[in-house]
Design an enzyme around this catalytic site. Structure first.
Site, short mmCIF file in Angstrom:
data_model
loop_
_atom_site.label_atom_id
_atom_site.label_comp_id
_atom_site.label_asym_id
_atom_site.label_seq_id
_atom_site.Cartn_x
_atom_site.Cartn_y
_atom_site.Cartn_z
N CYS A 51 -18.32 3.67 4.65
CA CYS A 51 -17.60 2.40 4.87
C CYS A 51 -18.60 1.26 5.07
O CYS A 51 -19.40 1.28 6.00
CB CYS A 51 -16.69 2.51 6.08
SG CYS A 51 -15.83 0.95 6.36
N ARG B 289 0.83 -1.21 0.00
CA ARG B 289 0.00 0.00 0.00
C ARG B 289 0.86 1.27 0.00
O ARG B 289 2.09 1.19 -0.04
CB ARG B 289 -0.91 -0.02 1.23
CG ARG B 289 -1.81 -1.26 1.33
CD ARG B 289 -2.82 -1.26 0.21
NE ARG B 289 -3.81 -2.32 0.37
CZ ARG B 289 -4.96 -2.19 1.04
NH1 ARG B 289 -5.24 -1.06 1.66
NH2 ARG B 289 -5.81 -3.19 1.10
N CYS C 185 -11.73 7.10 12.25
CA CYS C 185 -11.75 6.59 10.88
C CYS C 185 -12.99 7.13 10.17
O CYS C 185 -13.85 7.75 10.79
CB CYS C 185 -11.77 5.06 10.89
SG CYS C 185 -13.35 4.41 11.44
N LYS D 206 1.87 -3.38 4.36
CA LYS D 206 2.09 -1.96 4.67
C LYS D 206 3.52 -1.68 5.13
O LYS D 206 4.07 -2.45 5.92
CB LYS D 206 1.11 -1.53 5.75
CG LYS D 206 -0.33 -1.65 5.29
CD LYS D 206 -1.31 -1.14 6.30
CE LYS D 206 -2.70 -1.12 5.70
NZ LYS D 206 -3.71 -0.70 6.68
FE1 SRM Z 1 -8.55 0.68 6.66
C1 SRM Z 1 -10.63 -1.61 5.28
C2 SRM Z 1 -10.47 3.18 5.54
C3 SRM Z 1 -6.05 2.81 7.36
C4 SRM Z 1 -7.10 -1.73 8.64
N1 SRM Z 1 -10.23 0.75 5.55
C5 SRM Z 1 -10.92 -0.30 5.03
C6 SRM Z 1 -12.03 0.17 4.08
C7 SRM Z 1 -11.46 0.22 2.70
C8 SRM Z 1 -13.33 -0.64 4.13
C9 SRM Z 1 -13.48 -1.78 3.15
O1 SRM Z 1 -12.63 -2.69 3.12
O2 SRM Z 1 -14.45 -1.76 2.41
C10 SRM Z 1 -12.26 1.61 4.67
C11 SRM Z 1 -12.84 2.62 3.69
C12 SRM Z 1 -13.71 3.60 4.42
C13 SRM Z 1 -14.09 4.77 3.59
O3 SRM Z 1 -15.30 4.91 3.28
O4 SRM Z 1 -13.23 5.58 3.26
C14 SRM Z 1 -10.91 1.89 5.27
N2 SRM Z 1 -8.26 2.61 6.37
C15 SRM Z 1 -9.21 3.51 5.98
C16 SRM Z 1 -8.71 4.94 6.12
C17 SRM Z 1 -9.27 5.88 5.06
C18 SRM Z 1 -9.05 5.43 7.54
C19 SRM Z 1 -8.96 6.90 7.80
O5 SRM Z 1 -9.89 7.38 8.42
O6 SRM Z 1 -7.98 7.55 7.43
C20 SRM Z 1 -7.20 4.68 6.06
C21 SRM Z 1 -6.69 4.67 4.65
C22 SRM Z 1 -5.23 4.40 4.60
C23 SRM Z 1 -4.60 4.59 3.26
O7 SRM Z 1 -4.54 5.74 2.81
O8 SRM Z 1 -4.12 3.62 2.70
C24 SRM Z 1 -7.12 3.26 6.64
N3 SRM Z 1 -6.82 0.53 7.74
C25 SRM Z 1 -5.99 1.59 8.01
C26 SRM Z 1 -5.09 1.25 9.08
C27 SRM Z 1 -4.06 2.18 9.71
C28 SRM Z 1 -2.72 2.12 9.06
O9 SRM Z 1 -2.51 1.41 8.07
O10 SRM Z 1 -1.84 2.81 9.57
C29 SRM Z 1 -5.42 -0.05 9.47
C30 SRM Z 1 -4.79 -0.84 10.65
C31 SRM Z 1 -3.41 -1.31 10.39
C32 SRM Z 1 -3.42 -2.71 9.79
O11 SRM Z 1 -3.59 -2.82 8.59
O12 SRM Z 1 -3.32 -3.65 10.56
C33 SRM Z 1 -6.49 -0.49 8.60
N4 SRM Z 1 -8.79 -1.33 6.89
C34 SRM Z 1 -8.13 -2.12 7.79
C35 SRM Z 1 -8.66 -3.46 7.71
C36 SRM Z 1 -8.21 -4.68 8.54
C37 SRM Z 1 -7.10 -5.43 7.88
C38 SRM Z 1 -6.78 -6.72 8.59
O13 SRM Z 1 -5.63 -6.90 8.98
O14 SRM Z 1 -7.68 -7.55 8.77
C39 SRM Z 1 -9.69 -3.43 6.73
C40 SRM Z 1 -10.57 -4.60 6.28
C41 SRM Z 1 -9.87 -5.54 5.35
O15 SRM Z 1 -8.79 -5.30 4.85
O16 SRM Z 1 -10.47 -6.60 5.13
C42 SRM Z 1 -9.74 -2.08 6.25
FE1 SF4 Z 2 -13.56 2.45 10.30
FE2 SF4 Z 2 -14.48 1.21 8.15
FE3 SF4 Z 2 -11.94 1.02 8.88
FE4 SF4 Z 2 -13.83 -0.20 10.27
S1 SF4 Z 2 -13.20 -0.64 8.16
S2 SF4 Z 2 -12.15 0.92 11.13
S3 SF4 Z 2 -15.45 1.33 10.17
S4 SF4 Z 2 -12.99 2.86 8.18
#
Ligand code: SRM
Ligand code: SF4
Length: 577
Positions: A447, A156, A441, A220
């Site tokens: 989301c 990413r 978030c 990541k």
């Molecule tokens: Fe995230 C999935 C938003 C950083 C762990 N994340 C999602 C999705 C795409 C939902 C989906 O899969 O359909 C969310 C979109 C929401 C929306 O409407 O925008 C979403 N993640 C975000 C953002 C926008 C949060 C924010 O408020 O800033 C961040 C975008 C980062 C980027 O620019 O690339 C974001 N996500 C993170 C982080 C923090 C980090 O990376 O520093 C994490 C936790 C760290 C990690 O990965 O362990 C994170 N997001 C997840 C997960 C859980 C992954 C896992 O290990 O199971 C999902 C769900 C998945 O991947 O299945 C997810």
């Molecule tokens: Fe928030 Fe959606 Fe990420 Fe869950 S998957 S932590 S509701 S942005």
């Protein structure tokens, strides 16, 4: 699932039973699927199930506006399907002319008209309708940008410390972030063919690093420059901690950390947030070799049968640090040296003006939850930033805390920037330290995984926390507080001092006891409780912190020392104790 059941089922041989996603990737013809054909289908605003997964690798998510789901269902309409696009922006640097074009596009072509800064140093546009997607990608291309591999089972957006005080070092890590990102980018021409109408080549794609099945799961990478851990190094599959030589003003090497990750699934104790493990120190010139070796080890050893256990953190736990590390050394030909000493002292962005060692001025602006909009008539944030972009000759830098740095401002332009900020009511010198230390978030309405509100819940919730802080004369202090709408921890609640994760509308799990520098995972304190219950608990614990804290003891350290929660020391074993 119990731990025993999982261990019995998941030895290495079991990786033969591929998950549906694995088959989908392999059969996708290097990420093409039938996206191009689906694009022209006007009967639905979305893509079919497989293509909806595949467009993630091109930086888009299919979503729908959950606020209007019921209303539309009542009218017998399909949900308001639209796409979210996430730009690739290694190190978070974007130029004013790029910003202006994106700003203009978001006004004209997206449902919400906003730009959303993310916790991984880039921006997202929500509410793109299918017919506008090509226009968006062509614009990005014209601006020298793209959204390749910002989602899906690939590496990413690569993040790095965005501290302008360290600008000589920042420049070095930014260059590295860009080269790591480029090195690990999919080689497939699918993006160019589908979105930019590039000519279809007869040559067969080949993915030497990622493989035709791509990675088992998202991957990541972060680079931190101590003493600031703004990137939250422990949230990453691969982390580099820069070791500087101040005499020559260069970063000479990196401590390498592997296998951090924050998500869990409620009710499944085989999933848990995990800090990264220290592998050792390497010289700066070996960073790409090590990166490639860690990525390919995870590619080959990661669990492709069960996505819940496919991330590097679980591979590391399954094979052990010693075995994983030896394999990385074997593949890279680089030996790890003992970790070099380093300390983290904080994680926050440094708000306000700072003069860098490059003599330019840098202004870090607090952006609540990273949402840039004109929704508040008293704070026309989006318009103000666009006006700054028109006169700004430096760059913008996005931070990993969803904030924005107006960077490299000349002395002459400093006044002008200030007057624009004042004109639009966005100078933000009245924001409390507590609000600045809080993040949420995105969650609802876009989301699909959100179980509770986060971004829309946080502002008023923080006002209540500010009142508690004021009551106990703590208004100059701050607690790292993060809210996420589900247990995925996108705003890194699992590295905060107070973490809330959504359970259902209006109800959250409350986690306490992470530390202020992001090196301790918090522990579940109360499950599935309401905002009122949370505020009562926080009032009580903050009041005793105010009375009993020693010296500058942080809230997270206090709740552990006083026995309110037991520290999580090794979350694989003790997170659920
Ligand atoms: Fe995230 C999935 C938003 C950083 C762990 N994340 C999602 C999705 C795409 C939902 C989906 O899969 O359909 C969310 C979109 C929401 C929306 O409407 O925008 C979403 N993640 C975000 C953002 C926008 C949060 C924010 O408020 O800033 C961040 C975008 C980062 C980027 O620019 O690339 C974001 N996500 C993170 C982080 C923090 C980090 O990376 O520093 C994490 C936790 C760290 C990690 O990965 O362990 C994170 N997001 C997840 C997960 C859980 C992954 C896992 O290990 O199971 C999902 C769900 C998945 O991947 O299945 C997810
Ligand atoms: Fe928030 Fe959606 Fe990420 Fe869950 S998957 S932590 S509701 S942005």
């Amino acid at each position: 699932m119990s731990k025993e059941e999982y261990n019995n089922n998941h030895d290495n041989t079991n990786a033969m039973l591929l998950s549906d996603n694995e088959r989908m990737k392999q059969e996708s013809n290097f990420l093409r699927g039938t996206i191009a054909q689906n694009l022209d289908n006007n009967l639905t605003g979305g893509f079919n199930t497989k293509d909806a997964q595949l467009i993630r690798f091109h930086g888009m998510y299919q979503q729908d506006d959950r606020d209007v789901r019921v209303e539309r269902a009542n009218q017998k309409l399909e949900p308001l399907i639209n796409m979210m696009l996430r730009c690739r922006l290694p190190g978070g640097v974007i130029m004013p002319e790029q910003w202006l074009a994106i700003d203009d596009f978001s006004e004209k072509y997206t449902l919400y008209g906003t730009i959303r800064l993310t916790t991984r140093q880039t921006f997202q546009l929500h509410g793109l309708l299918k017919p506008k997607l090509k226009i968006m990608h062509r614009l990005l291309n014209k601006l020298g940008l793209d959204s390749i591999a910002t989602a899906g089972d690939v590496n990413r957006n690569v993040i790095c410390t965005a501290n302008p005080m360290e600008s000589a070092f920042h420049h070095q890590v930014w260059e590295l972030a860009k080269s790591i990102s480029a090195h690990l980018l999919p080689k497939s021409r699918a993006y160019a063919e589908i979105w930019l109408d590039a000519e279809k080549t007869e040559s067969i794609d080949f993915e030497p690093i990622l493989s035709a099945a791509y990675l088992p799961r998202k991957f990541k990478i972060a680079i931190a420059i101590p003493p600031v851990n703004d990137v939250d190094i422990h949230a990453n599959d691969l982390g580099f901690i820069a070791i500087k030589d101040d005499k020559i003003n260069r970063i000479v090497g990196f401590n390498v950390l592997v296998g951090g990750g924050l998500a869990m699934t409620y009710g499944d104790v085989t999933t848990y947030p995990l800090k990264a493990s220290e592998f050792g120190y390497i010289a700066a010139q070996d960073i790409l070799k090590i990166t490639e070796a860690v990525v390919t080890t995870q590619r080959d050893w990661g669990d492709r049968s069960d996505r819940r256990h496919a991330k590097t953190k679980y591979t590391l736990i399954r094979v052990g640090v010693t075995t994983f590390k030896a394999e990385v050394e074997r593949r890279s030909g680089v030996k790890f040296h003992p970790i070099h000493p380093y300390i983290f002292t904080d994680r926050g962005d440094r708000f306000g003006w700072i003069q860098g060692i490059d003599h330019y001025w840098h202004l870090t602006l607090f952006i609540e939850n990273g949402r840039i909009s004109n929704n508040d008539p008293h704070k026309l944030l989006k318009r103000g930033i666009a006006e700054i972009a028109r006169i700004h000759s430096g760059s913008f830098r996005l931070t990993t805390n969803q904030n924005l740095i107006i960077s490299e401002v000349s002395k002459d332009n400093k006044r002008m920037v200030e007057s624009i900020l004042q004109k639009y009511g966005i100078m933000n010198d009245d924001i409390t330290p507590q609000r600045k230390a809080s993040m949420a978030c995105v969650a609802l309405p876009t989301c699909p995984l959100a179980m509770a509100e986060a971004e829309r819940f946080l502002p008023e919730f923080i006002t209540k926390i500010e009142n508690i802080m004021l009551k106990y004369k703590l208004e100059k202090d701050a607690i790292i507080l993060r809210v996420t709408g589900c247990p995925n921890s996108c705003a890194r609640a699992m590295l905060s001092e107070i973490g809330l994760t959504g359970r259902s509308i209006g109800r959250y799990n409350l986690y306490l006891g992470g530390n202020s520098i992001g090196t301790r995972i918090p522990r579940l304190y109360r499950e599935n409780i309401t905002e009122n219950d949370i505020l009562n608990i926080l009032d009580m614990t903050i009041s005793s912190w105010a009375r009993e804290r020693t010296d500058q003891e942080s809230y997270g350290d206090y709740v552990v020392r006083s026995g309110i929660v037991n520290a999580v020391t090794n979350s694989e074993k003790d997170f659920y104790e």
